[in-house]
Scaffold this motif. Structure first.
Motif, PDB file in Angstrom:
ATOM      1  N   ALA A 421      39.419  40.069  42.240  1.00 22.00           N
ATOM      2  CA  ALA A 421      40.454  39.033  42.376  1.00 22.00           C
ATOM      3  C   ALA A 421      40.525  38.496  43.797  1.00 22.00           C
ATOM      4  CB  ALA A 421      41.809  39.601  41.961  1.00 22.00           C
ATOM      5  N   GLU A 422      40.393  39.372  44.791  1.00 24.52           N
ATOM      6  CA  GLU A 422      40.596  38.977  46.182  1.00 24.52           C
ATOM      7  C   GLU A 422      39.349  38.384  46.834  1.00 24.52           C
ATOM      8  OE1 GLU A 422      43.295  39.049  48.081  1.00 24.52           O
ATOM      9  OE2 GLU A 422      44.641  39.897  46.582  1.00 24.52           O
ATOM     10  N   SER A 423      38.169  38.811  46.387  1.00 24.75           N
ATOM     11  CA  SER A 423      36.970  38.466  47.140  1.00 24.75           C
ATOM     12  C   SER A 423      35.853  37.845  46.306  1.00 24.75           C
ATOM     13  CB  SER A 423      36.422  39.724  47.836  1.00 24.75           C
ATOM     14  OG  SER A 423      37.409  40.313  48.660  1.00 24.75           O
ATOM     15  N   TYR A 424      35.938  37.889  44.970  1.00 25.78           N
ATOM     16  CA  TYR A 424      34.890  37.328  44.129  1.00 25.78           C
ATOM     17  C   TYR A 424      35.340  36.034  43.471  1.00 25.78           C
ATOM     18  CZ  TYR A 424      31.279  37.018  40.495  1.00 25.78           C
ATOM     19  OH  TYR A 424      30.262  36.601  39.683  1.00 25.78           O
ATOM     20  N   GLN A 425      36.545  36.044  42.945  1.00 29.05           N
ATOM     21  CA  GLN A 425      37.055  34.849  42.277  1.00 29.05           C
ATOM     22  C   GLN A 425      37.670  33.864  43.265  1.00 29.05           C
ATOM     23  OE1 GLN A 425      39.362  37.272  39.457  1.00 29.05           O
ATOM     24  NE2 GLN A 425      38.163  36.347  37.800  1.00 29.05           N
ATOM     25  N   THR A 426      37.805  34.269  44.502  1.00 32.58           N
ATOM     26  CA  THR A 426      38.218  33.385  45.591  1.00 32.58           C
ATOM     27  C   THR A 426      37.281  33.621  46.770  1.00 32.58           C
ATOM     28  OG1 THR A 426      39.764  35.016  46.495  1.00 32.58           O
ATOM     29  CG2 THR A 426      40.637  33.448  44.883  1.00 32.58           C
ATOM     30  N   VAL A 427      37.291  32.718  47.733  1.00 32.14           N
ATOM     31  CA  VAL A 427      36.451  32.857  48.920  1.00 32.14           C
ATOM     32  C   VAL A 427      37.143  33.799  49.896  1.00 32.14           C
ATOM     33  CG1 VAL A 427      35.383  31.673  50.863  1.00 32.14           C
ATOM     34  CG2 VAL A 427      35.459  30.565  48.622  1.00 32.14           C
ATOM     35  N   ASP A 428      36.482  34.892  50.242  1.00 32.92           N
ATOM     36  CA  ASP A 428      37.070  35.896  51.121  1.00 32.92           C
ATOM     37  C   ASP A 428      37.088  35.395  52.561  1.00 32.92           C
ATOM     38  OD1 ASP A 428      37.598  39.138  50.767  1.00 32.92           O
ATOM     39  OD2 ASP A 428      37.065  38.555  52.809  1.00 32.92           O
ATOM     40  N   ALA A 461      38.946  39.853  29.581  1.00 28.96           N
ATOM     41  CA  ALA A 461      38.708  38.950  30.714  1.00 28.96           C
ATOM     42  C   ALA A 461      38.111  39.707  31.898  1.00 28.96           C
ATOM     43  CB  ALA A 461      40.016  38.276  31.116  1.00 28.96           C
ATOM     44  N   TYR A 462      38.638  40.886  32.178  1.00 22.05           N
ATOM     45  CA  TYR A 462      38.106  41.719  33.260  1.00 22.05           C
ATOM     46  C   TYR A 462      36.666  42.117  32.956  1.00 22.05           C
ATOM     47  CZ  TYR A 462      37.300  46.164  35.752  1.00 22.05           C
ATOM     48  OH  TYR A 462      36.767  47.202  36.488  1.00 22.05           O
ATOM     49  N   ALA A 463      36.371  42.520  31.718  1.00 22.07           N
ATOM     50  CA  ALA A 463      35.020  42.913  31.347  1.00 22.07           C
ATOM     51  C   ALA A 463      34.053  41.746  31.501  1.00 22.07           C
ATOM     52  CB  ALA A 463      35.003  43.437  29.913  1.00 22.07           C
ATOM     53  N   ALA A 464      34.478  40.532  31.122  1.00 22.88           N
ATOM     54  CA  ALA A 464      33.617  39.358  31.255  1.00 22.88           C
ATOM     55  C   ALA A 464      33.359  39.035  32.720  1.00 22.88           C
ATOM     56  CB  ALA A 464      34.256  38.167  30.547  1.00 22.88           C
ATOM     57  N   THR A 465      34.397  39.131  33.547  1.00 24.60           N
ATOM     58  CA  THR A 465      34.227  38.872  34.974  1.00 24.60           C
ATOM     59  C   THR A 465      33.290  39.895  35.601  1.00 24.60           C
ATOM     60  OG1 THR A 465      36.445  37.930  35.133  1.00 24.60           O
ATOM     61  CG2 THR A 465      35.430  38.642  37.186  1.00 24.60           C
ATOM     62  N   LEU A 466      33.432  41.149  35.195  1.00 22.04           N
ATOM     63  CA  LEU A 466      32.568  42.197  35.718  1.00 22.04           C
ATOM     64  C   LEU A 466      31.121  41.959  35.302  1.00 22.04           C
ATOM     65  CD1 LEU A 466      32.358  44.809  37.306  1.00 22.04           C
ATOM     66  CD2 LEU A 466      32.923  46.063  35.222  1.00 22.04           C
ATOM     67  N   ASP A 467      30.889  41.554  34.057  1.00 21.32           N
ATOM     68  CA  ASP A 467      29.535  41.231  33.604  1.00 21.32           C
ATOM     69  C   ASP A 467      28.941  40.095  34.433  1.00 21.32           C
ATOM     70  OD1 ASP A 467      29.118  43.153  31.747  1.00 21.32           O
ATOM     71  OD2 ASP A 467      29.172  41.819  30.000  1.00 21.32           O
ATOM     72  N   ASP A 468      29.737  39.081  34.693  1.00 18.90           N
ATOM     73  CA  ASP A 468      29.272  37.961  35.502  1.00 18.90           C
ATOM     74  C   ASP A 468      28.928  38.429  36.907  1.00 18.90           C
ATOM     75  OD1 ASP A 468      28.991  34.947  35.799  1.00 18.90           O
ATOM     76  OD2 ASP A 468      30.414  35.392  37.416  1.00 18.90           O
ATOM     77  N   ALA A 469      29.754  39.310  37.457  1.00 17.91           N
ATOM     78  CA  ALA A 469      29.499  39.837  38.798  1.00 17.91           C
ATOM     79  C   ALA A 469      28.218  40.657  38.829  1.00 17.91           C
ATOM     80  CB  ALA A 469      30.680  40.680  39.261  1.00 17.91           C
ATOM     81  N   VAL A 470      27.974  41.435  37.782  1.00 12.23           N
ATOM     82  CA  VAL A 470      26.742  42.225  37.713  1.00 12.23           C
ATOM     83  C   VAL A 470      25.525  41.305  37.707  1.00 12.23           C
ATOM     84  CG1 VAL A 470      25.365  43.739  36.237  1.00 12.23           C
ATOM     85  CG2 VAL A 470      27.776  44.244  36.620  1.00 12.23           C
ATOM     86  N   ARG A 471      25.552  40.279  36.858  1.00 10.74           N
ATOM     87  CA  ARG A 471      24.417  39.365  36.764  1.00 10.74           C
ATOM     88  C   ARG A 471      24.150  38.680  38.097  1.00 10.74           C
ATOM     89  NH1 ARG A 471      23.812  33.898  36.151  1.00 10.74           N
ATOM     90  NH2 ARG A 471      26.036  33.567  35.933  1.00 10.74           N
ATOM     91  N   ARG A 472      25.190  38.135  38.702  1.00  9.88           N
ATOM     92  CA  ARG A 472      24.997  37.375  39.939  1.00  9.88           C
ATOM     93  C   ARG A 472      24.656  38.276  41.119  1.00  9.88           C
ATOM     94  NH1 ARG A 472      29.830  33.437  40.830  1.00  9.88           N
ATOM     95  NH2 ARG A 472      28.315  32.275  42.087  1.00  9.88           N
ATOM     96  N   HIS A 473      25.221  39.489  41.142  1.00 12.56           N
ATOM     97  CA  HIS A 473      24.859  40.425  42.201  1.00 12.56           C
ATOM     98  C   HIS A 473      23.416  40.908  42.053  1.00 12.56           C
ATOM     99  CE1 HIS A 473      29.059  40.546  43.444  1.00 12.56           C
ATOM    100  NE2 HIS A 473      28.703  41.310  44.478  1.00 12.56           N
TER     101      HIS A 473
END
Length: 855
Positions: A421-428, A461-473
């Motif tokens: 929430a603090e650093s991935y979905q917004t610009v840290d 929603a959290y699981a989908a965001t985490l999946d997206d983070a895994v792919r992009r990372h």
């Protein structure tokens, strides 16, 4: 397509004529060798090679060379003409026949990149053009199955289309473009050097795609740089209609290797290097590669094999098949075991008890459950790294897996959700550590540990965001533009953390091209091990001058060995791990602790109980790595370091020694306090006055490689250790240690040689004592002292010749010559005592230490 012009046709005939003589010579030499050998096999082999070469030249092999030159000038039509003339069949036939002799012929006939290796590549290129008409410029659809099949067969490098396939692009529409190096322009400009800097030169290559691709989202180049003395970066990107060069930089390219950079605007590395607000590249007609480096006589160049641009689907999603779920469980188990060995994992119980988590040190940045992120740009680097690396979350998640604690798992997920929430979905607001190379690698470990039950602990929603983070990372860690992005060297322990994380990501996802992530991770990791681990006899050691980091890489490679077996690979990691463990055991005190060489945390002096040592007795010498260890059966140990293969984590500690006896560390290596190296305490602890070694006051100290050497012989009863170093500018320091450990009686002879006869040295020998060790100078002669410790039955007697001694203790800000402290855990230090022996003006001095009854 058009044919060759008159001038080009004449050039082909001249090349063919000029080639006849060396070819005849090679053919004659091979046949003569066969006759001399008088063997049927030799003659047959010679005839096969001759037949292959004859086929190549008889059917137009030299025309392929001409076509290659034409392609570089931008005439793509020449390739098709030569392909249609039958080049493909002749080149492939000659290549197969000559495969076994390729390397020999390359040495025998110069310019035979036209020979076998290059001819084979030319044949494969022509075959690709035959097999994939969509690549010749005609509109069409290129499916995943087809592209992967011909690419895997014809190009082991998995060049450009593999880069496209791995992102999940399932088709190339009529506006997409993939071209060979048909049209390239080069421009070189000189840049004025800064003070004491080389002259940097910029080389720009522009690859024309042959058409304008509107609204492109991705671009890629397969390139090779060579001939540069040093390279600051390789920039790959596209220039939009507005003149903006949107690009990424490869900061540590390997010279002489074909590598690829494939970037989509949805990729994290593209956002990181282009301000996060670039949503598209715009209309694109060319892809550029720009090299900034220094070279000799303008020899530095960049070769381009392929370039591409495309429009990708930004809504790609991960899915988990039954097979992947099985592999995922094994990967998660291996990562949990790996994380459980770290110090931070032990803090999970404390967090569950009081819902407070210390990120670094006992008083620094306590995180309260449910609060926002605890760190900002101005806070200490270690706390920022630990938070953005989600290291505490990994510890909690691993603890939950090990103990079955749902509370620990929930707490770990809470940290992961907070970071997303603090650093991935917004610009840290802290881009350095939010997107630090090591932090991103550690974060992937937390993601993998969290992904399996994410929906249970945070919803869909959290699981989908985490999946997206895994792919992009995963794509971030795989990109050459992010590899050891924040370091000065390509070969660095941070790269190994990235490799482990990428390997885990490739194993647990069925992202298109995931197998390529695994291959790249294993290939990179093997390359890192080759450069960072030095083998000597039965031992292997990390070259980064730190016992602590050696232990970390030992654990990492043990985990990587497990994961590589899951991938069906054997990279000999298990043998390396066993050799590293032998080093760890050899460089360990009898109570299980180790000297805090380099950037290494120290255990408290009274941490564990003494136990007898029953192995590695005598002297263990690793001259290449720069370590000597000596052990006796009564538990006495001495270590001497002269590490000089790398500057990473290096302290000013050449020929420094530590001493352990009677369960007490007497001479200490004082750790490093924190990674804020420029602050006063870390600067002192890394400096020469903090180590039991010789100091030349006022002389600059270099930690660059190649300044130190060491050798040793003998056993625990009678040994000789010799070493020297030139780290002090203008001086050479020699040290010789003789004597034995059982009984303890060592004599240390130091000699400082000035390399300038008019500038004699005024050296000081420093003896840095551990916490709890007291020094009492003898009043009568001023040339002896008794050392005592409350836990030691006997004391130690120090004596010295021709030196003046003084005792210092405690911290005196910005005055290292009067300070004596030692670090332990993060941000914690204790007062210690040091004895400084001012040596005579001739730079030679001797001191002796032996067991003496306590007063």
């Amino acid at each position: 397509m058009t044919g060759l012009g008159t001038r080009e046709a004449g050039r082909v005939r001249r090349v063919q004529s000029a080639a006849i003589v060396p070819v005849i010579l090679v053919m004659a030499a091979l046949c003569a060798a066969a006759v001399v050998a008088q063997t049927h096999d030799a003659l047959l082999a010679a005839l096969v090679v001759v037949n292959g070469i004859t086929a190549c030249f008889a059917h137009g092999a030299w025309r392929a060379r001409t076509a290659s030159r034409a392609r570089r000038r931008g005439a793509a039509a020449e390739i098709d003409r030569h392909r249609r003339a039958g080049v493909t069949r002749s080149l492939r036939a000659g290549a197969r026949a000559n495969d076994a002799r390729a390397s020999h012929l390359s040495d025998s006939v110069d310019d035979i990149e036209v020979q076998v290796a290059a001819l084979r590549r030319g044949a494969e290129l022509a075959h690709v053009l035959d097999s994939a008409p969509a690549l010749t410029g005609a509109p069409g659809v290129l499916g995943l199955e087809t592209s992967q099949a011909w690419l895997a067969h014809h190009f082991p490098e998995r060049q450009i289309l593999d880069a496209v396939v791995r992102r999940g692009v399932d088709r190339l529409d009529h506006n997409d473009s993939i071209v060979g190096p048909a049209s390239m322009t080069a421009d070189a400009t000189e840049q004025a050097p800064g003070p004491e800097e080389p002259t940097w030169r910029s080389l720009v290559r522009s690859i024309d795609l042959g058409r304008v691709v509107p609204n492109a989202t991705g671009y890629a180049v397969v390139y090779r740089v060579r001939g540069w003395r040093s390279i600051r970066y390789v920039a790959v990107g596209v220039e939009g209609a507005d003149g903006t060069f949107r690009h990424v930089k490869v900061r540590h390219p390997r010279q002489g290797h074909w590598d690829s950079v494939a970037v989509d605007v949805t990729d994290l590395v593209h956002g990181l290097e282009n301000g996060w607000d670039t949503l598209h590249t715009g209309a694109v007609q060319s892809v550029q590669i720009r090299v900034s480096g220094s070279d000799d006589d303008g020899l530095g160049t960049a070769d381009v094999a392929w370039a591409a641009t495309w429009r990708a689907d930004p809504e790609l999603r991960l899915s988990a098949t039954a097979e992947h779920r099985s592999v995922t469980r094994a990967v998660v188990s291996a990562l949990a075991d790996y994380v459980a060995q770290t110090q931070l994992a032990s803090r999970a119980e404390a967090f569950l008890r009081d819902r407070r988590l210390s990120l670094a040190g006992p008083e620094t940045h306590v995180w309260h459950a449910g609060s926002a992120k605890p760190v900002g740009p101005g806070d200490d680097p270690t706390s920022r790294f630990l938070w953005h690396g989600l290291v505490p979350a990994s510890g909690l998640l691993a603890h939950g897996l090990a103990t079955g604690s749902a509370d620990a798992r929930a707490a770990g997920h809470e940290l992961v959700r907070a970071w997303l929430a603090e650093s991935y979905q917004t610009v840290d607001d802290d881009p350095r550590y939010a997107w630090y190379d090591h932090a991103a690698a550690e974060r992937m470990v937390a993601f993998v540990l969290a992904r399996d039950d994410a929906a249970e602990h945070g919803g869909a929603a959290y699981a989908a965001t985490l999946d997206d983070a895994v792919r992009r990372h995963a794509l971030l860690l795989e990109s050459e533009a992010f590899y050891v992005r924040n370091q000065n060297y390509r070969y660095h322990n941070h790269a190994m953390f990235q490799d482990l994380a990428l390997l885990a990501a490739g194993l647990v996802t069925d992202l298109a091209g995931a197998d390529r992530l695994v291959r790249r991770a294993l290939s990179r990791l093997a390359d890192q091990v080759d450069h960072l681990i030095v083998h000597e006899g039965d031992h292997a050691v990390l070259v980064e001058n730190s016992i602590g980091y050696h232990h970390a890489m030992e654990r990492l490679l043990a985990c990587a060995s497990t994961l590589s077996r899951l991938a069906g690979e054997d990279r000999r990691a298990s043998g390396t791990v066993a050799a590293m463990r032998r080093f760890s055991r050899a460089f360990q005190y009898a109570d299980g602790r180790h000297p805090a060489v380099g950037d290494t945390w120290r255990d408290p002096a009274d941490a564990t109980a003494e136990r007898p040592r029953d192995d590695d007795l005598g002297v263990v010498t690793l001259p290449r790595a720069g370590y000597v260890a000596a052990h006796s059966a009564d538990g006495t140990s001495m270590f001497v370091v002269a590490t000089s293969l790398s500057a990473t984590h290096k302290h000013c500690d050449n020929l420094s020694m530590t001493l352990f006896s009677q369960g007490v560390e007497w001479f200490v290596d004082p750790s490093f306090f924190s990674h804020a190296y420029d602050e006063p305490v870390p600067s002192y602890l890394r400096g020469p006055f903090a180590h039991t070694a010789v100091v030349v006051p006022g002389a600059d100290y270099s930690i660059e490689p190649g300044t130190a050497r060491i050798e040793a012989s003998g056993d625990e009863y009678d040994m000789v250790i010799r070493g020297s170093h030139t780290a002090f500018a203008g001086y050479r320091v020699d040290r010789q240690i003789t004597g034995g450990l059982q009984p303890l009686d060592l004599t240390v002879r130091d000699h400082v040689h000035s390399l300038d006869a008019n500038d004699p040295a005024q050296p000081v020998a420093v003896l840095h004592l551990a916490e709890g060790v007291s020094a009492r100078l003898a009043q009568a002669d001023g040339r002896s002292a008794v050392l005592t410790h409350p836990d030691a039955v006997n004391g130690l007697l120090l004596t010295w010749d021709h030196a003046t001694a003084r005792v210092v203790s405690g911290w005196h800000a910005n005055r290292p010559e009067t300070s004596s402290v030692a670090g332990s855990t993060f941000g914690v230090m204790a007062d210690t005592t040091s004895i400084l022996l001012a040596m005579p003006s001739d730079g030679a001095g001797t001191w002796r230490v032996r067991t003496a009854p306590a007063p």
